[in-house]
Design an enzyme around this catalytic site. Structure first.
Site, PDB file in Angstrom:
ATOM      1  N   LYS A  80      50.396  66.603  43.671  1.00 28.89           N
ATOM      2  CA  LYS A  80      50.318  67.881  42.946  1.00 28.89           C
ATOM      3  C   LYS A  80      51.708  68.193  42.429  1.00 28.89           C
ATOM      4  CE  LYS A  80      47.306  71.316  42.287  1.00 28.89           C
ATOM      5  NZ  LYS A  80      45.851  71.315  42.133  1.00 28.89           N
ATOM      6  N   GLY A 178      37.690  85.829  39.249  1.00 29.31           N
ATOM      7  CA  GLY A 178      38.433  84.938  38.358  1.00 29.31           C
ATOM      8  C   GLY A 178      37.526  84.335  37.297  1.00 29.31           C
ATOM      9  N   GLY A 180      38.560  82.298  34.658  1.00 26.88           N
ATOM     10  CA  GLY A 180      39.349  81.331  33.893  1.00 26.88           C
ATOM     11  C   GLY A 180      38.510  80.142  33.481  1.00 26.88           C
ATOM     12  N   VAL A 182      37.375  77.601  35.054  1.00 24.48           N
ATOM     13  CA  VAL A 182      36.245  77.256  35.921  1.00 24.48           C
ATOM     14  C   VAL A 182      35.308  78.455  36.101  1.00 24.48           C
ATOM     15  CG1 VAL A 182      35.536  76.369  38.171  1.00 24.48           C
ATOM     16  CG2 VAL A 182      37.678  75.578  37.151  1.00 24.48           C
TER      17      VAL A 182
END
Ligand code: NAD
Length: 355
Positions: A80, A178, A180, A182
């Site tokens: 990551k 959320g 966004g 996804v």
């Protein structure tokens, strides 16, 4: 700042700190484990409170990627990267290209994809300096978010079947935190499945879009935990399942895309004690990485999406084993992932010994 003795350090193979004065890039790339293959994971751009917080995030997230790929049965390792900064004001094509140069230094041990604060266009800029980029349009699988949303939807359906004994989402109330890449995609699938959606996002334009386009009901960012719903779907940031939020949840199921949802491992037990079925985040949100693992000259989207759909079975297996062994779903997911990883490590060691 300590690295090797940091709380989240877990025998990571490499941690690269990068600074580029010309563009202002400050980034950390962590390669956790490459036993199963090159370490693939997203690039998060975030205005961290401190460098320690950025390091903790990249160490935790990269380890999570090792477990995610292992559990999903794909031959990729865990890595990551984080870029320290505000993605709305600090991100430039030159900064992303400098990031690409940093990725290139690792010679393919780390492959970067998108995450919170970055998108496929940013990765196209990074791609100018390295070929070790996944999830962009150019001859590849493209944006992985729709596959992630599809995988979350599959795991959510498995949880509804297991916990509520329903094989349809019709009339099911789902609170989505959320909206966004996804979260919004998940909302579309939920709407098509007949669910009633309640949404919250700090971005008011996205909330308005969900209300007008999908008929969602909007609620305040902090009120999302208190909704009378069957499912809570966290699709924003991590550590949102904690001492403050868990007692407030009225949902029977937690199933969302956000990484590292549990603030601490003990919060899996807190959810179990309240009779809430927790769908382990990394089992559920593996759709993007599964799609990306199919990239290559013979990329077949249908085959890849079929593979993503198997998240349904992976989740059901976890739920059944957790029930049988009276363990948390988080512990069982970790165990399944670790079993595959340690088997591969032993095989690799045996091969090295034989050669
Ligand atoms: P995104 O940046 O596109 O969306 C995140 C959304 O959350 C934004 O709209 C943001 O405004 C909102 N948000 C931030 N803080 C909030 C808060 N306190 N309350 C409500 N909303 C808030 O990111 P994404 O790509 O959709 O990813 C969402 C989560 O899923 C992240 O945790 C990410 O790591 C994880 N994830 C994403 C993918 C992928 O394919 N994109 C894959 C696996 C996991």
């Amino acid at each position: 700042m300590s690295v090797f003795s940091a709380n989240d350090f877990d025998n990571h193979e490499a941690v690269l700190f990068v600074h580029d004065q010309a563009t202002g890039l400050k980034a950390i790339i962590a390669v956790h484990d490459t036993t199963l293959g090159p370490a693939l994971g997203g690039t998060r751009m975030w205005k961290y409170e401190s460098e320690e917080a950025a390091l903790a995030d990249v160490l935790r997230l990269s380890r999570g990627m090792t477990y995610k790929s292992s559990l999903a049965g794909i031959n990729l390792g865990g890595g990551k990267s984080v870029i320290i900064g505000d993605s709305r004001t600090d991100k430039t094509p030159a900064l992303m290209e400098a990031f690409g140069r940093a990725v290139d230094q690792l010679g393919g041990r780390y492959i970067a994809a998108e995450d919170v604060g970055t998108d496929p266009t940013d990765l196209e800029h990074a791609r100018r300096a390295t070929r070790h980029i996944a999830g962009i349009a150019e001859g590849n699988a493209g944006d992985p978010s729709p596959a992630t949303a599809f995988g979350v939807f599959q795991g959510l359906k498995a949880a509804v079947l297991f916990r509520l004994k329903k094989d349809s989402l019709a009339g099911m109330r789902v609170a989505v935190q959320g909206l966004g890449h996804v979260g919004f995609g998940l909302c579309k699938l939920l709407k098509d499945g007949g669910a009633k959606i309640i949404v919250a996002d700090i971005n008011e334009a996205l909330v308005r879009k969900a209300v007008t386009e999908l008929g969602a009901t909007a609620t305040h960012v902090d009120a999302i935990y208190d909704q009378e719903v069957e499912v809570f779907a966290p699709c924003a940031l991590g550590a949102i399942l904690n001492d403050n939020t868990i007692p407030r949840l009225k949902a029977h199921i937690v199933a969302g895309s956000a990484n590292n949802q549990l603030a601490e491992p003990r919060h899996a037990e807190a959810l179990m004690a309240r009779g809430i079925l927790y769908t382990p985040d990394y089992a559920l949100n593996a759709g993007g990485i599964i799609l990306v693992s199919h990239e290559g000259p013979s990329f077949d989207r249908e085959k890849a999406m079929h593979h993503v759909g198997r998240i349904y079975d992976t989740c059901l297996d976890i739920f059944k084993r957790a029930e049988r062994e009276e363990r948390t779903t988080a512990e069982i997911a970790d165990r399944i992932a670790f079993e595959r990883l340690s088997k591969a490590r032993k095989e690799k060691a045996a091969l090295a010994l034989a050669s």
